[in-house]
Design an enzyme around this catalytic site. Structure first.
Site, short mmCIF file in Angstrom:
data_model
loop_
_atom_site.label_atom_id
_atom_site.label_comp_id
_atom_site.label_asym_id
_atom_site.label_seq_id
_atom_site.Cartn_x
_atom_site.Cartn_y
_atom_site.Cartn_z
CB CYS A 310 23.45 -46.81 60.40
SG CYS A 310 24.30 -46.78 61.98
CD GLU A 406 20.17 -47.20 55.25
OE1 GLU A 406 20.41 -46.21 54.55
OE2 GLU A 406 20.72 -47.42 56.35
P1 NAD Z 1 21.11 -37.66 54.71
O1 NAD Z 1 22.25 -38.18 53.94
O2 NAD Z 1 19.89 -37.24 53.98
O3 NAD Z 1 21.55 -36.38 55.57
C1 NAD Z 1 22.65 -36.44 56.45
C2 NAD Z 1 23.22 -35.05 56.62
O4 NAD Z 1 23.75 -34.60 55.38
C3 NAD Z 1 22.20 -33.99 57.06
O5 NAD Z 1 22.81 -33.14 58.00
C4 NAD Z 1 21.93 -33.25 55.77
O6 NAD Z 1 21.51 -31.90 55.96
C5 NAD Z 1 23.30 -33.29 55.13
N1 NAD Z 1 23.32 -33.04 53.69
C6 NAD Z 1 22.32 -33.27 52.79
N2 NAD Z 1 22.73 -32.90 51.56
C7 NAD Z 1 23.98 -32.43 51.68
C8 NAD Z 1 24.92 -31.89 50.76
N3 NAD Z 1 24.64 -31.76 49.46
N4 NAD Z 1 26.13 -31.51 51.24
C9 NAD Z 1 26.44 -31.62 52.55
N5 NAD Z 1 25.58 -32.13 53.46
C10 NAD Z 1 24.38 -32.54 53.04
O7 NAD Z 1 20.79 -38.77 55.81
P2 NAD Z 1 19.58 -38.80 56.81
O8 NAD Z 1 18.34 -39.12 56.03
O9 NAD Z 1 19.62 -37.58 57.66
O10 NAD Z 1 19.97 -40.04 57.75
C11 NAD Z 1 19.70 -41.36 57.45
C12 NAD Z 1 20.92 -42.05 56.88
O11 NAD Z 1 22.01 -41.94 57.80
C13 NAD Z 1 20.71 -43.54 56.69
O12 NAD Z 1 21.27 -43.93 55.45
C14 NAD Z 1 21.50 -44.16 57.85
O13 NAD Z 1 21.92 -45.49 57.62
C15 NAD Z 1 22.63 -43.21 57.96
N6 NAD Z 1 23.29 -43.30 59.26
C16 NAD Z 1 24.51 -43.88 59.35
C17 NAD Z 1 25.13 -44.02 60.59
C18 NAD Z 1 26.47 -44.68 60.72
O14 NAD Z 1 27.11 -44.50 61.75
N7 NAD Z 1 26.91 -45.46 59.75
C19 NAD Z 1 24.49 -43.56 61.74
C20 NAD Z 1 23.24 -42.97 61.60
C21 NAD Z 1 22.64 -42.84 60.36
#
Ligand code: NAD
Length: 514
Positions: A310, A406
């Protein structure tokens, strides 16, 4: 409900599957991801989810979605265990249990790291570091368990007024695939140190190490059912848990798009949320910087973890006087980065973690090419796996898609700037506010940049340094709320204000005694 054996028979066992299953067996897990509810490993009843090895592109395992029914069970289990954890034992005892958990995690670095490397595609040496960081998180918050107290406020009425910091009850945590066990430890440790129960839903693509972590914690003395893991999809078990009346707060780590959906669902149920989302962080190099250090910093900022971080330094702002020189250094440096099998000890950068992310990154690069980017990439290719070579996009404005969206991969957009004011304007010209950095020999300028750049974390002559003791979070499209440090203790508690009247007559302005 399919049994694990039925699902496994569909696949021929490969060496990597065997390594994965061996590591899972060491951790007391079954032959497929299962939710952990009230200490029991349970199969869901939902649609099948496949885990694909990003290095071989072969299916590793499949399992059924936890679905809404398991979310309900998980919430009830967390609520049952939470009261005794918060009120039935001393805060010092909670800390001791967490210290035991920290030690226990260190005994399982190897199987945990192996699972993470195979399933998430992250180099095993990075995985080992992340597992040890999880132990550090439990140890750090163990120390806070009995040091969290309220304050006495000198209210003008003369009452004795004091505050208590109370646990929220049951919190629901949702985590992404890019650093699964690290993110789980990051959110579980402060939540239980402050007396909460937890339901946690890791990414459906990388659920195993979160289940393993909780099993290790339970074996080390964490009350059964205090932390429950849902292995499944966001729209099913995720949404069910957000809406469940037992859940008091939602902590989400993931993308801005999903974060918006999660925050809206939480708001509809009048629940607060913490959102830790993405970034488009500016890594700013001035012409007075030590360019060798800045070059190393720029590589670590965007190429480590294949850029799936991130806080990745995905916009490299370079003073125009050293723009070409630094790009040349970077291009030569990136040819030495060792790409390969995440299980190979020598590998520095593995494949992209999953097919969807691979398609997103490669799509963004080809779009950048169409938009006129000059593209520098690491030479050499991998014959299989979701590999994206370290890539620099040059000649694109800050307004381009590549600089604004991103990419979440090893792809950096390099943009020249004229002076300090120009660098600040470019750095802040995004929808995000997560992190940033400056490389300069001028101490005053370093502090001016730290002050002016919109970011929750800012580095001076450094990049990616983080620690559980220091607050972390963002603003705007990077989310809201803070994790780590004492800020996380505040997020996982609420203040209760207690008023005691010691005057001989109650100081009440209205009322009758019958
Ligand atoms: P994502 O948003 O696709 O998924 C994250 C989580 O949300 C997963 O567990 C997924 O199953 C869940 N999810 C998906 N749809 C949902 C819904 N409708 N309701 C509830 N939960 C739902 O993200 P990703 O692709 O797994 O991860 C990458 C992203 O995470 C990037 O944007 C990255 O920058 C961010 N990230 C942020 C941090 C931080 O601390 N700021 C740290 C790591 C990653």
């Amino acid at each position: 409900m399919k049994s694990s054996n039925t699902m496994q028979r569909q696949f021929k066992m490969t060496d990597r599957q065997k390594k994965l299953l061996d590591a899972m067996a060491v951790l007391g897990l079954g032959t497929q991801p299962q939710s952990l509810i009230d200490g029991v490993l349970m199969d869901g009843a939902g649609a099948a989810i496949e885990l694909v090895d990003p290095y071989t592109e072969e299916v590793l395992l499949a399992y059924p979605d936890a679905d809404a029914a398991l979310a309900t069970l998980a919430c009830a289990a967390a609520q049952n265990a939470q009261t005794a954890w918060a009120k039935g034992i001393s805060a010092a005892k909670r800390g001791q249990v967490m210290q035991d958990v920290a030690r226990a995690v260190l005994a399982y670095v190897e199987p945990l790291a192996t699972i993470e490397a195979i399933v998430a595609g992250k180099p095993i040496r990075d995985c080992r570091v992340e597992v040890t960081k999880v132990a550090e998180m439990f140890a750090y918050y163990a120390g806070w368990a009995d040091k969290l107290h309220g304050e006495v406020i000198p209210v003008p009425s003369g009452h004795l007024n004091y505050t208590l910091r109370e646990p929220l009850g049951v919190v629901f945590q949702i985590t992404p695939w890019n650093a699964p066990i690290f993110t789980a430890g990051w959110q579980i440790a402060p939540a239980i140190a402050t007396g909460n129960g937890i339901v946690i839903k890791p990414s459906e693509l990388t659920p195993i190490t979160t289940v393993a972590l909780v099993k290790i914690a339970e074996a080390a003395g964490l009350p059964i059912g205090l932390v429950n893991v849902l292995c499944g999809l966001g729209p099913t078990c995720g949404q069910a848990a957000i809406a469940h009346p037992i859940v008091r707060k939602v902590v989400f780590v993931g993308s801005p798009e999903t974060g918006r959906r999660v925050a809206m669902a939480a708001a509809a149920a009048l629940k607060p949320a913490v959102l830790e989302l993405g970034g488009k962080s500016a890594n700013i190099v001035f012409d007075d910087a030590n360019l060798e250090h800045a070059c190393l910093g720029a590589q670590a900022a965007i190429f480590s973890g294949a850029g799936q971080s991130c806080v990745a330094g995905s916009r490299l702002l370079i003073h125009e006087a050293v723009h070409e020189k630094l790009l040349d250094m970077l291009a030569r440096g990136m040819n030495k980065i060792r790409l390969g099998d995440p299980l190979d000890e020598a590998t520095e950068v593995g494949p992209i973690s999953n097919a969807r992310q691979y398609a997103h990154i490669t799509g963004m690069v080809s779009q950048a090419k169409d938009a006129g980017a000059a593209i520098l990439t690491r030479t050499g290719t991998q014959d299989r796996g979701y590999f994206v070579p370290p890539t620099i996009l040059n000649n694109l404005p800050n307004s381009s898609n590549a600089a604004q969206q991103e990419i979440f991969g090893p792809v950096v957009t390099a943009i020249p700037f004229k002076d300090e004011a120009h660098a600040i304007a470019l750095a802040n010209d995004t929808a995000f506010g997560l992190a940033g950095a400056v490389w300069t020999a001028d101490v005053g300028r370093a502090h001016r940049m730290a002050d002016a750049v919109r970011a929750g974390t800012f580095w001076i002559n450094s990049y990616k340094a983080i620690h559980v003791s220091s607050p972390f979070g963002g603003s705007l499209s990077s989310g809201f709320g803070r994790s780590s440090g004492t800020d996380a203790l505040m997020e996982y508690t609420s203040a209760k204000s207690v008023w005691l009247d010691s005057a001989p007559q109650p100081r009440i302005a209205f009322g009758y005694v019958s």
